[in-house]
Design a protein around this motif. Structure first.
Motif, PDB file in Angstrom:
ATOM      1  N   HIS A  41       5.818   5.501  -2.594  1.00 60.87           N
ATOM      2  CA  HIS A  41       5.427   4.413  -1.707  1.00 60.87           C
ATOM      3  C   HIS A  41       5.554   3.038  -2.353  1.00 60.87           C
ATOM      4  N   GLY A  42       5.518   2.956  -3.670  1.00 60.55           N
ATOM      5  CA  GLY A  42       5.746   1.687  -4.352  1.00 60.55           C
ATOM      6  C   GLY A  42       4.608   0.699  -4.305  1.00 60.55           C
ATOM      7  N   ILE A  43       3.386   1.156  -3.956  1.00 62.96           N
ATOM      8  CA  ILE A  43       2.254   0.234  -3.842  1.00 62.96           C
ATOM      9  C   ILE A  43       2.049  -0.568  -5.123  1.00 62.96           C
ATOM     10  N   ASN A  44       2.250   0.085  -6.254  1.00 62.25           N
ATOM     11  CA  ASN A  44       1.978  -0.574  -7.529  1.00 62.25           C
ATOM     12  C   ASN A  44       3.201  -1.270  -8.131  1.00 62.25           C
ATOM     13  N   ASP A  45       4.290  -1.336  -7.376  1.00 58.71           N
ATOM     14  CA  ASP A  45       5.474  -2.052  -7.840  1.00 58.71           C
ATOM     15  C   ASP A  45       5.315  -3.557  -7.603  1.00 58.71           C
ATOM     16  N   PRO A  46       5.850  -4.393  -8.495  1.00 58.39           N
ATOM     17  CA  PRO A  46       5.705  -5.852  -8.319  1.00 58.39           C
ATOM     18  C   PRO A  46       6.275  -6.361  -6.999  1.00 58.39           C
ATOM     19  N   GLY A  47       7.332  -5.746  -6.511  1.00 59.62           N
ATOM     20  CA  GLY A  47       7.970  -6.225  -5.293  1.00 59.62           C
ATOM     21  C   GLY A  47       7.522  -5.518  -4.027  1.00 59.62           C
ATOM     22  N   PHE A  48       6.391  -4.815  -4.089  1.00 66.95           N
ATOM     23  CA  PHE A  48       5.938  -4.044  -2.930  1.00 66.95           C
ATOM     24  C   PHE A  48       5.662  -4.935  -1.725  1.00 66.95           C
ATOM     25  N   LEU A  49       6.123  -4.499  -0.564  1.00 63.16           N
ATOM     26  CA  LEU A  49       5.829  -5.158   0.703  1.00 63.16           C
ATOM     27  C   LEU A  49       5.202  -4.138   1.643  1.00 63.16           C
ATOM     28  N   GLN A  50       4.132  -4.548   2.295  1.00 60.16           N
ATOM     29  CA  GLN A  50       3.515  -3.658   3.268  1.00 60.16           C
ATOM     30  C   GLN A  50       4.485  -3.388   4.418  1.00 60.16           C
ATOM     31  N   PRO A  51       4.365  -2.212   5.057  1.00 58.81           N
ATOM     32  CA  PRO A  51       5.166  -1.991   6.260  1.00 58.81           C
ATOM     33  C   PRO A  51       4.768  -2.984   7.342  1.00 58.81           C
ATOM     34  N   ASP A  52       5.714  -3.296   8.225  1.00 60.91           N
ATOM     35  CA  ASP A  52       5.431  -4.264   9.278  1.00 60.91           C
ATOM     36  C   ASP A  52       4.346  -3.733  10.214  1.00 60.91           C
ATOM     37  N   ARG A  53       4.374  -2.439  10.475  1.00 60.28           N
ATOM     38  CA  ARG A  53       3.383  -1.867  11.374  1.00 60.28           C
ATOM     39  C   ARG A  53       2.072  -1.613  10.629  1.00 60.28           C
ATOM     40  N   PRO A  54       0.932  -1.839  11.302  1.00 61.02           N
ATOM     41  CA  PRO A  54      -0.354  -1.458  10.686  1.00 61.02           C
ATOM     42  C   PRO A  54      -0.592   0.033  10.857  1.00 61.02           C
ATOM     43  N   MET A  55      -1.636   0.526  10.212  1.00 68.52           N
ATOM     44  CA  MET A  55      -1.951   1.944  10.246  1.00 68.52           C
ATOM     45  C   MET A  55      -2.109   2.457  11.672  1.00 68.52           C
ATOM     46  N   SER A  56      -2.723   1.669  12.550  1.00 65.90           N
ATOM     47  CA  SER A  56      -2.971   2.136  13.908  1.00 65.90           C
ATOM     48  C   SER A  56      -1.693   2.418  14.681  1.00 65.90           C
ATOM     49  N   ALA A  57      -0.598   1.768  14.295  1.00 62.61           N
ATOM     50  CA  ALA A  57       0.669   1.982  14.978  1.00 62.61           C
ATOM     51  C   ALA A  57       1.551   3.011  14.272  1.00 62.61           C
ATOM     52  N   ILE A  58       1.200   3.371  13.054  1.00 59.48           N
ATOM     53  CA  ILE A  58       1.982   4.351  12.298  1.00 59.48           C
ATOM     54  C   ILE A  58       1.441   5.749  12.520  1.00 59.48           C
ATOM     55  N   GLY A  59       0.137   5.893  12.445  1.00 59.64           N
ATOM     56  CA  GLY A  59      -0.493   7.209  12.533  1.00 59.64           C
ATOM     57  C   GLY A  59      -1.005   7.652  11.189  1.00 59.64           C
ATOM     58  N   GLY A  60      -2.133   8.365  11.195  1.00 59.54           N
ATOM     59  CA  GLY A  60      -2.794   8.742   9.944  1.00 59.54           C
ATOM     60  C   GLY A  60      -2.147   9.892   9.224  1.00 59.54           C
TER      61      GLY A  60
END
Length: 354
Positions: A335-354
């Motif tokens: 997922h790359g959360i801890n990478d310096p260049g990480f970008l959140q997905p455009d969709r929030p959690m509510s639109a992606i699904g748990g």
């Protein structure tokens, strides 16, 4: 063979096309058998770490997959791609009128997959028995605090009693094991974790504590505010006697701990899902379908594959299967959360699904 920090081989990704048969595999050899199906992006809570108080601009009704379209994709996933577990999510899936219909459609498939649901529990008390009858096997209820004031502050709704009633109804309906998913609030979270575990042990539920992930609609997530697994366990050990669960973890996201009583007997378990601090991407077995028919190879993916357009363009099952395989073949290493260049997905959690 050398491996990356995620436990994946440091080899060049193959340039060949995705296999046309066999398991739903990616270029790192991971096999996706767990399908997460979002039924809606709508929710009747407004959790501070997920969406603003006023809510979001919901997807229009005609953008969502119909029950018939969902049924077709479920059949392709199970009979052609080797999916063995289907979890229905949202948004909040209980606001979906056809929830029981799609659960029953999944239960009618051969081979029959395991069918689970993740819900905030509002309205569950009156629907748990019907969902069990439709074919639901297990349930996860999101609950971040059993303190009424804390719950109201986090969710912006005074509905704790409804959630607790839903949990009891799920257990009474035989949706075992009933699991509780908790995302800890940066202010009250550690106190909430202790009381949540006490409550779950007393009622026979299984608690899973999840590190807060960067999936909020406002993109305000701060790494420094995350209560990580180490702090969670350190706090719980002040109040409970914990030892590692001896069963193999496999692809499960939670690291489990047994809770012992004063006589050294196991009284329950607690799990910690360290998505941020201890990424488990190397064992990921998930493929995701959004409510509007997009395949996502990763929760944090910034790319999607449009199956809805294929469905509504009269594509055959072979074409849909090939598109799904290609999407998963291109799954990133992590997922790359801890990478310096990480970008959140455009969709929030509510639109992606748990």
């Amino acid at each position: 063979m050398t491996v990356t920090a995620l436990g994946l081989p440091t080899v060049a990704r193959p340039t060949t096309d995705a296999p046309s048969t066999g398991p739903l595999i990616d270029t790192y050899g991971r096999v996706a058998t767990d399908l997460r199906v979002s039924l809606t992006d709508r929710c009747n809570l407004r959790c501070t770490y997920c969406m603003p108080a006023e809510g979001l601009n919901w997807l229009p009704g005609d953008a969502l997959l119909s029950p018939a379209e969902l049924g077709r994709l479920l059949r392709i996933a199970v009979t052609r791609l080797g999916v063995t577990s289907v979890r229905f999510t949202g948004g909040e899936p209980l606001v979906t009128r056809h929830l029981e219909e799609v659960v029953a459609a999944a239960a009618a498939l051969t081979p029959r997959p395991e069918i689970t649901l993740t819900t905030n529990g509002l309205g569950l008390a009156r629907r748990a028995a019907g969902l069990k009858q439709a074919g639901l096997d297990r349930i996860n209820v999101s609950l971040d605090s059993v303190d009424a004031a804390h719950f109201a502050r986090i969710t912006r709704r005074d509905r704790l009693g409804d959630v607790l009633a839903g949990l009891a109804a799920a257990k009474a309906a035989g949706l075992d094991p009933v699991k509780v998913n908790a995302v800890l609030d940066p202010v009250s979270g550690l106190d909430d974790a202790v009381e949540l575990l006490r409550y779950c042990l007393a009622h026979g539920y299984q608690l899973r504590i999840i590190e807060q992930m960067p999936l909020d609609a406002g993109h305000n997530w701060q790494r420094s505010e995350v209560i990580d697994a180490e702090r969670i366990l350190q706090t719980l050990r002040h109040h409970f006697d914990l030892r590692p669960d001896p069963k193999p973890r496999g692809s499960a996201p939670a690291e489990l701990w047994q809770v012992l009583d004063s006589a050294g007997q196991v009284t329950g378990t607690v799990g910690v899902i360290a998505s941020v601090s201890q990424a488990f991407c190397s064992a990921c077995d998930r493929t995701r379908l959004t409510a509007d028919g997009q395949i996502r190879s990763c929760l944090f993916s910034r790319e999607e594959t449009d199956l809805r357009a294929l469905l509504r363009g009269d594509a055959g099952d072979d074409e849909i299967e090939a598109a799904w395989r290609a999407a998963m073949w291109a799954k990133p290493a992590g997922h790359g959360i801890n990478d310096p260049g990480f970008l959140q997905p455009d969709r929030p959690m509510s639109a992606i699904g748990g």
